[in-house]
Design a protein around this motif. Structure first.
Motif, PDB file in Angstrom:
ATOM      1  N   PRO A  87       0.837  -1.213   0.000  1.00  0.00           N
ATOM      2  CA  PRO A  87       0.000   0.000   0.000  1.00  0.00           C
ATOM      3  C   PRO A  87       0.871   1.262   0.000  1.00  0.00           C
ATOM      4  O   PRO A  87       1.782   1.376   0.810  1.00  0.00           O
ATOM      5  N   ASP A 267       7.949  -7.003   3.368  1.00  0.00           N
ATOM      6  CA  ASP A 267       8.342  -6.003   2.375  1.00  0.00           C
ATOM      7  C   ASP A 267       9.530  -5.197   2.866  1.00  0.00           C
ATOM      8  O   ASP A 267       9.952  -5.308   4.016  1.00  0.00           O
ATOM      9  N   GLY A 269      12.662  -3.263   0.250  1.00  0.00           N
ATOM     10  CA  GLY A 269      13.839  -3.486  -0.596  1.00  0.00           C
ATOM     11  C   GLY A 269      13.731  -4.637  -1.567  1.00  0.00           C
ATOM     12  O   GLY A 269      14.730  -5.021  -2.175  1.00  0.00           O
ATOM     13  N   ARG A 271      13.241  -6.087  -4.936  1.00  0.00           N
ATOM     14  CA  ARG A 271      13.395  -5.419  -6.222  1.00  0.00           C
ATOM     15  C   ARG A 271      13.449  -6.356  -7.419  1.00  0.00           C
ATOM     16  O   ARG A 271      13.587  -5.884  -8.557  1.00  0.00           O
ATOM     17  N   GLY A 290       6.897  -2.050  -2.903  1.00  0.00           N
ATOM     18  CA  GLY A 290       6.354  -0.704  -2.787  1.00  0.00           C
ATOM     19  C   GLY A 290       6.785   0.241  -3.893  1.00  0.00           C
ATOM     20  O   GLY A 290       6.152   0.330  -4.954  1.00  0.00           O
ATOM     21  N   ARG A 291       7.886   0.953  -3.669  1.00  0.00           N
ATOM     22  CA  ARG A 291       8.282   2.050  -4.562  1.00  0.00           C
ATOM     23  C   ARG A 291       8.361   1.654  -6.043  1.00  0.00           C
ATOM     24  O   ARG A 291       7.924   2.443  -6.900  1.00  0.00           O
TER      25      ARG A 291
HETATM   26  C1  LIG Z   1       5.763   7.205  -0.419  1.00  0.00           C
HETATM   27  C2  LIG Z   1       5.304   6.037   0.402  1.00  0.00           C
HETATM   28  C3  LIG Z   1       4.008   6.017   0.895  1.00  0.00           C
HETATM   29  C4  LIG Z   1       3.566   4.929   1.661  1.00  0.00           C
HETATM   30  N1  LIG Z   1       2.264   4.890   2.092  1.00  0.00           N
HETATM   31  C5  LIG Z   1       1.831   3.810   2.814  1.00  0.00           C
HETATM   32  C6  LIG Z   1       0.471   3.702   3.244  1.00  0.00           C
HETATM   33  O1  LIG Z   1      -0.376   4.554   2.973  1.00  0.00           O
HETATM   34  N2  LIG Z   1       0.114   2.606   3.972  1.00  0.00           N
HETATM   35  C7  LIG Z   1       1.018   1.617   4.270  1.00  0.00           C
HETATM   36  O2  LIG Z   1       0.671   0.636   4.919  1.00  0.00           O
HETATM   37  N3  LIG Z   1       2.312   1.712   3.876  1.00  0.00           N
HETATM   38  C8  LIG Z   1       2.737   2.759   3.151  1.00  0.00           C
HETATM   39  N4  LIG Z   1       4.034   2.807   2.713  1.00  0.00           N
HETATM   40  C9  LIG Z   1       4.942   1.674   3.012  1.00  0.00           C
HETATM   41  C10 LIG Z   1       4.816   0.581   1.963  1.00  0.00           C
HETATM   42  O3  LIG Z   1       3.580  -0.059   2.027  1.00  0.00           O
HETATM   43  C11 LIG Z   1       5.889  -0.511   2.106  1.00  0.00           C
HETATM   44  O4  LIG Z   1       5.903  -0.977   3.430  1.00  0.00           O
HETATM   45  C12 LIG Z   1       7.279  -0.080   1.704  1.00  0.00           C
HETATM   46  O5  LIG Z   1       7.257   0.898   0.698  1.00  0.00           O
HETATM   47  C13 LIG Z   1       8.025  -1.327   1.221  1.00  0.00           C
HETATM   48  O6  LIG Z   1       9.301  -1.039   0.879  1.00  0.00           O
HETATM   49  P1  LIG Z   1       9.804  -0.811  -0.650  1.00  0.00           P
HETATM   50  O7  LIG Z   1       9.234   0.477  -1.098  1.00  0.00           O
HETATM   51  O8  LIG Z   1      11.283  -0.758  -0.437  1.00  0.00           O
HETATM   52  O9  LIG Z   1       9.377  -1.983  -1.483  1.00  0.00           O
HETATM   53  C14 LIG Z   1       4.477   3.878   1.963  1.00  0.00           C
HETATM   54  C15 LIG Z   1       5.780   3.912   1.443  1.00  0.00           C
HETATM   55  C16 LIG Z   1       6.190   4.980   0.673  1.00  0.00           C
HETATM   56  C17 LIG Z   1       7.597   4.951   0.101  1.00  0.00           C
END
Ligand SMILES: Cc1cc2nc3c(=O)[nH]c(=O)nc-3n(C[C@H](O)[C@H](O)[C@H](O)COP(=O)(O)O)c2cc1C
Length: 338
Positions: A87, A267, A269, A271, A290-291
């Motif tokens: 999310p 989750d 990192g 990739r 995520g990203r």
């Molecule tokens: C810009 C941004 C916004 C996020 N918003 C939420 C959110 O609304 N709810 C949530 O559970 N996690 C949120 N996350 C965390 C992600 O769900 C996730 O745990 C994380 O991005 C995973 O790591 P990765 O980006 O390295 O894959 C957010 C992360 C980012 C970078």
């Protein structure tokens, strides 16, 4: 569209908030919150990428080849691959608003389904983000997982009723949002929750509940006690505690402690298909990404999300070929070197 074209589109569209680096590792964006980075010195984000890179995989191609099945069963449904979109909220606040929350939700919900997968969707200071997600989730017969922030329980209970009406196959709560800078800036009351408060949410619905933001054996046991269907071992992409370890490094002990009593997602990192393989070998049932999914959505909308999903899925299948894994249950700890 090729993946390279997707990245080029995204690089133009996401500047200056996300630079679409060759490796999405948190170095360039460290400390950028609001933004896409990790909190403070950014170590919790960079560490999650570095840990996964340090895990090696055993190669073995002497076996009777019966094909590779990447599918996973969760929430009483079967998905083509063992990974989902994490999310993500804040297309204006964290990114540059070049796509709206609604367009993002449309892209991830429909793009993942087109590739045989599903999305977790986010929540934010403004209720419209959650409500919009339900609109898209209803349209796909509930095949997505809305994620609720740890608001006061009466507000969460209202949101649970709404997601039941939308037919969501499951819901999650990012319990670690208690430490989120963005919500503190918006003056929104989120906080840690007791086992009793979480049990109240579980008891209120038949929809499976996933608690996101578990990083310890103790935390996992408390989620189990509360009756959760599953947990996401996660540090919120390194955005809530700068010195948190890599989530994947915590998997073996958490799996050992809870056995098969709960589903474990992870989750932080992840990739590549190789990283998904490592996460499963270390104890996860499935991963969230995520990203990179935001980059896929900015670069190519639902088509980009579908393309990215199939790219990671093909990489996973390739690693399964190189390691003699016919299905996910063959991806065991002895396939990797820590
Ligand atoms: C810009 C941004 C916004 C996020 N918003 C939420 C959110 O609304 N709810 C949530 O559970 N996690 C949120 N996350 C965390 C992600 O769900 C996730 O745990 C994380 O991005 C995973 O790591 P990765 O980006 O390295 O894959 C957010 C992360 C980012 C970078």
């Amino acid at each position: 569209m090729t993946y390279q074209e997707l990245l080029e589109n995204a690089r133009k569209k996401m500047a200056p908030n996300c630079r679409v680096c060759k490796e999405c590792n948190g170095i360039v964006c460290k400390g950028e919150i609001p933004g896409t980075g990790g909190k403070g010195n950014g170590r919790a984000f960079t560490e999650s990428v570095e840990f996964l890179a340090s895990v090696k995989i055993h190669l073995d191609t002497i076996y009777q080849n019966e094909g590779q099945d990447t599918s996973v069963s969760l929430f009483d449904r079967t998905f083509k691959y063992p990974f989902f979109t994490a999310p993500i909220g804040g297309m204006n606040l964290n990114y540059n608003g070049a796509i709206t929350e609604s367009e993002y939700m449309d892209a991830v919900v429909n793009g993942t389904i087109a590739a045989g997968g599903a999305a977790f969707t986010g929540d934010g200071p403004n209720d419209s983000l959650f409500l919009d997600s339900l609109h898209y989730i209803k349209a796909v017969n509930g095949k997505a997982v809305p994620t609720i922030k740890p608001w006061k329980n009466d507000k969460v209970l209202e949101k649970i009723k709404m997601l039941e009406e939308a037919g969501a196959m499951a819901f999650a709560m990012d319990i670690d949002s208690a430490g989120l800078i963005n919500l503190a800036l918006a003056g929104k009351p989120v906080s840690a929750k007791s086992v009793e408060e979480l049990s109240e949410l579980v008891a209120s619905t038949k929809v499976p509940f996933v608690i996101k933001g578990i990083m310890t054996v103790k935390g996992a046991k408390k989620a189990l006690e509360a009756g959760a269907y599953g947990i996401v071992v996660s540090s919120h992409g390194g955005r809530v505690l700068q010195d948190a370890p890599a989530p994947c490094s915590m998997l073996p002990e958490i799996r050992e402690a809870v056995g098969d009593k709960m589903k474990i997602f992870v989750d932080g990192g992840i990739r590549s298909g190789s990283d998904v393989f490592k996460a499963i070998a270390l104890g996860a049932d499935a991963a969230l990404i995520g990203r990179p999914y935001v980059i896929a959505a900015f670069g190519g909308g639902a088509e980009g999300v579908e393309l990215y999903t199939n790219k990671i899925g093909a990489e996973l299948r390739d690693v399964m070929i190189m390691t003699g894994c016919k299905n996910l249950s063959d991806i065991t700890m002895d396939k990797v070197i820590l």
